[in-house]
Design a protein around this motif. Structure first.
Motif: not given
Length: 458
Positions: A364, A399, A405
């Motif tokens: 990320d 995630c 994400r």
């Protein structure tokens, strides 16, 4: 992977014993490797007998022990010294010990010497010579391992940069061979059981497919396909090519559908092979969080909301959420796509077949170096979710906290598989997961996935 020095005698002995055990179960051991291992095993067994200490089976014809690789439990595993002697004997008898087996297997050695070129040269030569006494086999291993080291450190595919490790005459020989590989197609190397042509066929496959495909990461897949289609000893040539391609592009370039089925001996799966590679490169040490060996990754619930969970707004057969959902799967979930690092005991998730738990390497971060294959990874992961759904599976996509994400990949799935415009997909996914926000780089990648932005701005 445990931090041992591959050149220590005790470690080389462990390697020799490990190969011998593997060859007893493997379905396809090269003729030269099998001959050396079998002869070395007979030597070790003869020496272990009361009053033993003779040379063992020095002519390779058997000494009455009646065992070979994979023989009875009375076989004594050979040491590295036994292998070296058996390999030398075979070379003295035949003069033909430049098979491709050592080049295929030596690639991992490069990861242990990313910061030590001279050590890598010595290790690659030594480990090749355990079964392949011909100097050309050792040279091929050195050249390829140095190219792997260069690919990891510099992110570039360059075989010629390794030539300076050879004397001028040998460098000229190998330079001409590389030139020939680049002028040819893999199928031209019909004797690719020979280490020289195996290297040439692998490099030809890599060289000729460079720049093809929609994404840079496609080179890995296309080059491996070219290596296989070259014919001959295709699995070995592809393994050689794959070692270098993987070094250049990393695991994120390997299609998810391949990672579902890739495996190793004995019983290893993709994540186990990745863990081994990471530990080798880190000299046996896990990172500060204990990954990849820690049983459960510790994520701080005070820093992130880990319990987010919602149905995908465009497909109720897909759940989207944080890591708490992995640890307590929604009813009916039988497939998982994880977008964050997990512990060794967290994969596969409880009740999920290992082939149906896909791990994706995605950071990320908006930094351009963080995710070198970002668009490929988003497209490939979206396609993996679509494939799992086509198989009738209920999927958890998660995630750590479903902040960036997860909504990004959920939107990519809506765009690629369901035809939803990117702007609409992002808006509706983020509405389903309050306070989530795909980062700037992720949003830009989504626009590219959306047919060059024809549906608007994500």
């Amino acid at each position: 992977a445990d931090g041992s020095d591959p050149l220590e005698r005790s470690v080389l002995d462990r390697i020799a014993a490990g190969w011998f055990a593997w060859a007893g179960e493997a379905r396809d051991v090269g003729a030269q490797t099998r001959a050396v291992l079998a002869s070395a095993g007979r030597m070790a067994t003869a020496e272990a007998r009361p009053g033993g200490g003779g040379g063992g089976d020095r002519d390779g014809d058997g000494d009455g022990v009646g065992v070979g690789v994979g023989g009875t439990a009375h076989v004594q595993p050979p040491s590295a010294a036994h292998l070296l002697r058996a390999a030398s004997d075979l070379h003295a008898r035949t003069g033909h010990t430049a098979g491709n087996g050592s080049l295929m297997r030596t690639a991992p050695v490069a990861l242990a010497y990313l910061d030590d070129e001279s050590g890598l040269i010595e290790a690659a030569t030594t480990i090749s010579s355990l079964t392949h006494a011909d100097p050309e086999a050792g040279e091929a291993c050195v050249l390829w391992c140095l190219a792997i080291r260069h690919a990891v450190n510099a992110g570039a595919l360059d075989l010629r940069q390794a030539l300076n490790c050879l004397d001028r005459e040998r460098a000229e020989v190998w330079s001409a061979r590389i030139d020939a590989a680049e002028r040819s197609v893999p199928a031209d190397f019909t004797s690719n059981g020979w280490v020289v042509q195996a290297l040439q066929a692998a490099w030809s496959a890599i060289h000729r497919t460079h720049g093809e495909g929609a994404y840079a990461a496609d080179h890995l897949r296309l080059a491996l396909a070219a290596a296989v289609r070259g014919g001959g000893d295709t699995d070995t040539v592809a393994a050689i090519a794959g070692g270098l391609l993987g070094a250049a592009y990393g695991v994120s370039a390997i299609p998810a559908q391949w990672r579902r089925v890739v495996h190793g001996w004995p019983g290893l799966r993709a994540r186990d092979l990745i863990a081994l590679a990471v530990l080798i490169a880190q000299h046996g040490a896990a990172d500060a969080q204990g990954w990849p060996t820690i049983a459960h990754m510790a994520y701080d619930p005070a820093a992130h909301k880990l319990d987010r969970l919602a149905r995908h707004p465009h497909d109720d057969g897909v759940w989207i959420g944080g890591i708490d959902a992995l640890r307590d799967l929604p009813v009916g979930v039988d497939a998982v796509v994880s977008l964050c690092r997990l512990g060794a005991d967290e994969v596969p998730a409880a009740g999920v077949d290992p082939a149906n738990h896909i791990e994706v390497y995605l950071l990320d971060s908006s930094h351009p170096d963080a995710n070198p294959h970002l668009e490929f990874v988003l497209a490939d992961t979206a396609d993996a979710v679509a494939q799992l759904r086509a198989e009738g599976r209920v999927v958890l996509l998660h995630c750590v906290a479903a902040e960036s994400r997860t909504p990004t990949v959920a939107a990519a799935y809506a765009v690629r598989a369901l035809g939803i415009p990117a702007r609409q997909a992002v808006a509706e996914v983020t509405a389903a997961l309050p306070r989530c926000h795909p980062n700037r780089a992720f949003r830009a990648a989504l626009r590219h996935l959306d047919h060059d932005g024809k549906h608007g701005t994500a």
